[in-house]
Design a protein around this motif. Structure first.
Motif, PDB file in Angstrom:
ATOM      1  N   GLN A   1      -5.413   2.135   0.045  1.00 51.35           N
ATOM      2  CA  GLN A   1      -5.453   1.311  -1.520  1.00 51.35           C
ATOM      3  C   GLN A   1      -4.131   0.500  -1.215  1.00 51.35           C
ATOM      4  O   GLN A   1      -3.181   0.512  -0.868  1.00 51.35           O
ATOM      5  N   PHE A   2      -4.469  -0.787  -1.890  1.00 50.57           N
ATOM      6  CA  PHE A   2      -3.401  -1.995  -2.276  1.00 50.57           C
ATOM      7  C   PHE A   2      -3.155  -2.005  -3.834  1.00 50.57           C
ATOM      8  O   PHE A   2      -3.902  -1.744  -4.488  1.00 50.57           O
ATOM      9  N   TRP A   3      -1.854  -2.299  -4.031  1.00 48.75           N
ATOM     10  CA  TRP A   3      -1.592  -3.000  -5.259  1.00 48.75           C
ATOM     11  C   TRP A   3      -0.943  -4.311  -5.352  1.00 48.75           C
ATOM     12  O   TRP A   3      -0.172  -4.509  -4.224  1.00 48.75           O
TER      13      TRP A   3
ATOM     14  N   ASN B   1       0.801  -1.363  -0.197  1.00 49.06           N
ATOM     15  CA  ASN B   1      -0.098   0.050   0.043  1.00 49.06           C
ATOM     16  C   ASN B   1       0.933   1.016  -0.172  1.00 49.06           C
ATOM     17  O   ASN B   1       0.388   2.234   0.134  1.00 49.06           O
ATOM     18  N   ASP B   2       2.056   1.094  -0.488  1.00 50.09           N
ATOM     19  CA  ASP B   2       2.927   2.386  -0.495  1.00 50.09           C
ATOM     20  C   ASP B   2       3.590   2.281  -1.832  1.00 50.09           C
ATOM     21  O   ASP B   2       4.559   1.391  -2.049  1.00 50.09           O
ATOM     22  N   THR B   3       3.485   3.152  -2.836  1.00 49.56           N
ATOM     23  CA  THR B   3       4.051   2.951  -4.015  1.00 49.56           C
ATOM     24  C   THR B   3       5.546   3.370  -4.257  1.00 49.56           C
ATOM     25  O   THR B   3       6.223   3.094  -4.963  1.00 49.56           O
ATOM     26  N   LEU B   4       6.020   3.898  -2.835  1.00 54.51           N
ATOM     27  CA  LEU B   4       7.495   4.224  -2.942  1.00 54.51           C
ATOM     28  C   LEU B   4       8.364   2.975  -2.793  1.00 54.51           C
ATOM     29  O   LEU B   4       9.431   2.907  -3.300  1.00 54.51           O
ATOM     30  N   ALA B   5       7.620   1.838  -2.309  1.00 52.88           N
ATOM     31  CA  ALA B   5       8.365   0.459  -2.366  1.00 52.88           C
ATOM     32  C   ALA B   5       8.357  -0.229  -3.942  1.00 52.88           C
ATOM     33  O   ALA B   5       9.328  -1.322  -3.827  1.00 52.88           O
TER      34      ALA B   5
ATOM     35  N   ALA C   1      10.451  -4.233  -7.840  1.00 51.20           N
ATOM     36  CA  ALA C   1      10.891  -4.374  -9.184  1.00 51.20           C
ATOM     37  C   ALA C   1      12.307  -4.859  -9.291  1.00 51.20           C
ATOM     38  O   ALA C   1      12.256  -5.832 -10.392  1.00 51.20           O
ATOM     39  N   HIS C   2      13.339  -4.479  -8.555  1.00 52.97           N
ATOM     40  CA  HIS C   2      14.552  -5.106  -8.606  1.00 52.97           C
ATOM     41  C   HIS C   2      14.543  -6.582  -8.374  1.00 52.97           C
ATOM     42  O   HIS C   2      15.476  -7.297  -8.952  1.00 52.97           O
TER      43      HIS C   2
END
Length: 183
Positions: A169-171, A143-147, A152-153
């Protein structure tokens, strides 16, 4: 391990949404984390750094089912008046959870004074080797797009966001198994 997870979660917007009363937040988040960690110790995969600075909890999902079943009565006892938010979170995660076999990263946490020192990356890398050797994908919700860059790495890709109106919000993040490199 539950202390590490609690320390990582208690100051987040997710924890504030789950337990709206700051006086209850730490104790409820700890009890909830502890029940999930205890279940994972018995049935799934957990990692704890030697210096007890970071932990990872992976739940095994085979044939669309989770090995982690939360009992409503147990959840009521743990969460008390905050149980409705935990049930909402479970429902949201269940609705958006992939059905193919995979390992679900439920928690990746480091003690606050030990963050950004590579411990979480080391725990991920270790488990990813096992997933790759087994041909299994990895999955979790963030829930933190900064991560995103950090994950992605490791090969994770975000999916479409989901959430509860008025809540976080969750991704969904998905990592396909990597094939061994040819030598």
């Amino acid at each position: 391990m539950a202390e590490i997870v609690t320390d990582a979660l208690v100051g987040t917007t997710l924890a504030a949404w789950l337990v709206t009363d700051p006086a209850d937040r730490r104790s409820v988040i700890f009890a909830w984390s502890r029940s999930l960690v205890e279940h994972a110790v018995d049935h799934d995969t957990v990692y704890l750094c030697d210096d007890e600075s970071a932990a990872a909890v992976w739940l095994h999902h085979h044939l669309g089912g989770s090995s982690c079943v939360e009992d409503r009565e147990q959840l009521d006892a743990i969460c008390g008046p905050h149980v409705h938010r935990f049930l909402t979170l479970d429902r949201l995660f269940d609705l958006h959870h992939p059905t193919e076999p995979h390992h679900h990263l439920r928690f990746l946490a480091a003690r606050p004074d030990m963050r950004y020192l590579g411990r979480g990356n080391a725990l991920l890398t270790h488990h990813h080797r096992l997933l790759d050797a087994s041909g299994l994908p990895g999955y979790f919700e963030v829930n933190d797009t900064l991560a995103w860059d950090s994950y992605a790495h490791h090969g994770y890709r975000p999916g479409s966001p989901f959430g509860d109106p008025g809540g976080p919000q969750f991704w969904p993040m998905w990592r396909a198994p990597r094939l061994p490199r040819a030598r």
